[in-house]
Write a protein that holds these residues in place. Structure first.
Motif, PDB file in Angstrom:
ATOM      1  N   ALA A  17      12.216   0.513   9.315  1.00 44.48           N
ATOM      2  CA  ALA A  17      11.828  -0.966   9.448  1.00 44.48           C
ATOM      3  C   ALA A  17      11.316  -1.651   8.023  1.00 44.48           C
ATOM      4  CB  ALA A  17      10.439  -0.897  10.525  1.00 44.48           C
ATOM      5  N   VAL A  18      11.588  -2.703   7.975  1.00 45.91           N
ATOM      6  CA  VAL A  18      11.245  -3.243   6.610  1.00 45.91           C
ATOM      7  C   VAL A  18      10.546  -4.596   6.710  1.00 45.91           C
ATOM      8  CG1 VAL A  18      13.070  -2.537   5.401  1.00 45.91           C
ATOM      9  CG2 VAL A  18      13.302  -4.622   6.425  1.00 45.91           C
ATOM     10  N   ARG A  19       9.977  -5.382   5.734  1.00 45.15           N
ATOM     11  CA  ARG A  19       9.369  -6.613   5.672  1.00 45.15           C
ATOM     12  C   ARG A  19       9.766  -7.336   4.926  1.00 45.15           C
ATOM     13  NH1 ARG A  19       3.030  -4.949   4.222  1.00 45.15           N
ATOM     14  NH2 ARG A  19       2.765  -7.083   4.519  1.00 45.15           N
ATOM     15  N   ASP A  20       9.359  -8.504   4.386  1.00 41.34           N
ATOM     16  CA  ASP A  20       9.415  -9.288   3.445  1.00 41.34           C
ATOM     17  C   ASP A  20       9.130  -8.840   2.038  1.00 41.34           C
ATOM     18  OD1 ASP A  20      10.363 -12.213   2.195  1.00 41.34           O
ATOM     19  OD2 ASP A  20       8.156 -11.763   1.500  1.00 41.34           O
ATOM     20  N   PRO A  21      10.017  -8.776   1.322  1.00 39.74           N
ATOM     21  CA  PRO A  21       9.609  -7.804   0.175  1.00 39.74           C
ATOM     22  C   PRO A  21       8.588  -8.355  -0.867  1.00 39.74           C
ATOM     23  CG  PRO A  21      11.967  -8.073   0.158  1.00 39.74           C
ATOM     24  CD  PRO A  21      11.461  -8.994   1.285  1.00 39.74           C
ATOM     25  N   ILE A  22       8.651  -9.637  -1.002  1.00 40.05           N
ATOM     26  CA  ILE A  22       7.462 -10.187  -1.800  1.00 40.05           C
ATOM     27  C   ILE A  22       5.897 -10.008  -1.081  1.00 40.05           C
ATOM     28  CG2 ILE A  22       6.290 -12.340  -2.722  1.00 40.05           C
ATOM     29  CD1 ILE A  22       8.901 -12.955  -4.095  1.00 40.05           C
ATOM     30  N   GLU A  23       6.055 -10.280   0.224  1.00 39.32           N
ATOM     31  CA  GLU A  23       4.991  -9.990   0.945  1.00 39.32           C
ATOM     32  C   GLU A  23       4.499  -8.706   0.869  1.00 39.32           C
ATOM     33  OE1 GLU A  23       4.721  -9.548   5.592  1.00 39.32           O
ATOM     34  OE2 GLU A  23       4.221 -11.650   5.326  1.00 39.32           O
ATOM     35  N   ARG A  24       5.297  -7.608   1.011  1.00 36.23           N
ATOM     36  CA  ARG A  24       4.836  -6.430   0.774  1.00 36.23           C
ATOM     37  C   ARG A  24       4.668  -6.044  -0.536  1.00 36.23           C
ATOM     38  NH1 ARG A  24       7.816  -2.095  -1.397  1.00 36.23           N
ATOM     39  NH2 ARG A  24       7.480   0.066  -0.560  1.00 36.23           N
ATOM     40  N   PHE A  25       5.174  -6.655  -1.711  1.00 43.25           N
ATOM     41  CA  PHE A  25       4.524  -6.324  -3.093  1.00 43.25           C
ATOM     42  C   PHE A  25       3.155  -6.845  -3.078  1.00 43.25           C
ATOM     43  CE2 PHE A  25       3.963  -7.221  -7.445  1.00 43.25           C
ATOM     44  CZ  PHE A  25       4.528  -6.473  -8.091  1.00 43.25           C
ATOM     45  N   MET A  26       3.060  -7.966  -2.702  1.00 42.26           N
ATOM     46  CA  MET A  26       1.487  -8.376  -2.775  1.00 42.26           C
ATOM     47  C   MET A  26       0.607  -7.675  -2.039  1.00 42.26           C
ATOM     48  SD  MET A  26       1.856 -12.701  -2.641  1.00 42.26           S
ATOM     49  CE  MET A  26       2.678 -12.731  -1.128  1.00 42.26           C
ATOM     50  N   SER A  27       1.010  -7.189  -0.815  1.00 38.30           N
ATOM     51  CA  SER A  27      -0.014  -6.372   0.032  1.00 38.30           C
ATOM     52  C   SER A  27      -0.108  -4.840  -0.681  1.00 38.30           C
ATOM     53  CB  SER A  27       0.648  -5.886   1.414  1.00 38.30           C
ATOM     54  OG  SER A  27       0.035  -4.939   2.256  1.00 38.30           O
ATOM     55  N   GLY A  28       0.834  -4.328  -1.421  1.00 32.14           N
ATOM     56  CA  GLY A  28       0.894  -3.206  -2.274  1.00 32.14           C
ATOM     57  C   GLY A  28      -0.157  -3.402  -3.157  1.00 32.14           C
ATOM     58  N   TYR A  29      -0.053  -4.366  -4.091  1.00 28.22           N
ATOM     59  CA  TYR A  29      -0.785  -4.516  -4.874  1.00 28.22           C
ATOM     60  C   TYR A  29      -2.323  -4.384  -4.705  1.00 28.22           C
ATOM     61  CZ  TYR A  29      -3.931  -7.402  -8.010  1.00 28.22           C
ATOM     62  OH  TYR A  29      -5.232  -8.089  -8.769  1.00 28.22           O
ATOM     63  N   ASN A  30      -2.584  -5.184  -3.510  1.00 27.82           N
ATOM     64  CA  ASN A  30      -3.925  -5.060  -3.034  1.00 27.82           C
ATOM     65  C   ASN A  30      -4.190  -3.595  -2.715  1.00 27.82           C
ATOM     66  OD1 ASN A  30      -6.325  -5.652  -1.679  1.00 27.82           O
ATOM     67  ND2 ASN A  30      -5.376  -5.789   0.401  1.00 27.82           N
ATOM     68  N   GLU A  31      -3.450  -2.881  -2.314  1.00 22.43           N
ATOM     69  CA  GLU A  31      -3.683  -1.549  -1.698  1.00 22.43           C
ATOM     70  C   GLU A  31      -4.014  -0.557  -2.999  1.00 22.43           C
ATOM     71  OE1 GLU A  31      -4.117   1.989   0.416  1.00 22.43           O
ATOM     72  OE2 GLU A  31      -4.427   0.019   1.085  1.00 22.43           O
ATOM     73  N   ILE A  32      -3.206  -0.892  -4.167  1.00 24.39           N
ATOM     74  CA  ILE A  32      -3.225  -0.217  -5.390  1.00 24.39           C
ATOM     75  C   ILE A  32      -4.654  -0.585  -6.042  1.00 24.39           C
ATOM     76  CG2 ILE A  32      -2.724  -0.372  -8.038  1.00 24.39           C
ATOM     77  CD1 ILE A  32       0.246  -0.802  -6.783  1.00 24.39           C
ATOM     78  N   GLU A  33      -5.043  -1.913  -5.970  1.00 20.22           N
ATOM     79  CA  GLU A  33      -6.446  -2.267  -6.394  1.00 20.22           C
ATOM     80  C   GLU A  33      -7.652  -1.262  -5.848  1.00 20.22           C
ATOM     81  OE1 GLU A  33      -7.287  -3.636  -9.231  1.00 20.22           O
ATOM     82  OE2 GLU A  33      -6.155  -5.788  -9.373  1.00 20.22           O
ATOM     83  N   ILE A  34      -7.275  -1.419  -4.376  1.00 17.57           N
ATOM     84  CA  ILE A  34      -8.370  -0.811  -3.496  1.00 17.57           C
ATOM     85  C   ILE A  34      -8.444   0.657  -3.886  1.00 17.57           C
ATOM     86  CG2 ILE A  34      -9.194  -0.120  -1.287  1.00 17.57           C
ATOM     87  CD1 ILE A  34      -9.763  -2.870  -2.031  1.00 17.57           C
TER      88      ILE A  34
END
Length: 222
Positions: A17-34
């Motif tokens: 299952a996939v999601r919008d790539p840029i939405e995923r990138f921004m969400s992933g950035y948030n996870e990295i920061e946390i």
């Protein structure tokens, strides 16, 4: 790897299952920061150094400038030479989703199909399995997806995700860089509900971009 050793790829029904790539990138950035902020807290408790390693870490938490600097450093840095390797586990959150296709190809497998959205995963996934993998055990295919928890970053208490979305909405240089970083995902996952964002279509249609892609293919860099 276990499937490869058993030569079972030819019989496996491989789905994802996939999601919008840029939405995923921004969400992933948030996870990295946390995750990185938790590491800083651990270092503080142990008396370790908490000096910023990268310029983006000097920016205010949850600011657009911090996200813009993060993307700039990520684009321009060699992940191993510049020291990003020690963050490699966190960086997996923003790596291309199309990488799984390369791994499958190298292992002799192929993707049967993919679910192009996570918006209603609990109900869509069982139906998707039944229609895509008819040989799967029906009790497994019919079983609703259970929500077993979410990343703490989903609450976005520090505003990292919100700041990233503001940068993307602004359509500036960083937003265009996100298009370039995610070009392979938009090329490989053609059933995304929202399709390719208009800004990315503009970026991809520019002669300079297409020439760079052709040059990379010719040099065997893709």
């Amino acid at each position: 790897e276990r499937l490869q050793r058993k030569n079972a790829w030819k019989d496996a029904c491989v789905v994802t299952a996939v999601r919008d790539p840029i939405e995923r990138f921004m969400s992933g950035y948030n996870e990295i920061e946390i995750r990185w902020s938790r590491g800083i807290i651990r270092d503080q408790n142990q008396g370790g150094s908490i000096a910023p390693v990268y310029k983006y870490e000097r920016g205010g938490n949850g600011t657009k400038g911090r996200f813009e600097q993060f993307v700039a450093e990520y684009v321009s840095s060699d992940t191993e030479r510049e020291g990003w390797d020690w963050k490699s586990l966190e960086l997996e959150h923003i790596w291309s989703m199309s990488g799984v296709l390369y791994d499958l190809n190298q292992s002799g497998g192929h993707m049967a199909d993919y679910l192009p959205s996570l918006s209603n995963l609990t109900y869509d996934w069982p139906q998707f399995l039944q229609s895509t993998c008819p040989t799967i055990e029906q009790d497994i295919a019919r079983r609703p997806m259970a929500i077993r928890g979410q990343h703490g970053s989903s609450r976005d208490r520090h505003g990292y995700y919100a700041a990233a979305k503001l940068v993307w909405a602004g359509g500036g240089a960083t937003a265009r860089a996100l298009c370039v970083l995610n070009v392979m995902d938009y090329a490989c996952w053609g059933k995304l509900p929202a399709g390719v964002p208009p800004l990315c279509k503009e970026v991809y249609s520019r002669p300079r971009f297409t020439s760079a892609i052709f040059d990379a293919v010719s040099a065997n860099k893709l």
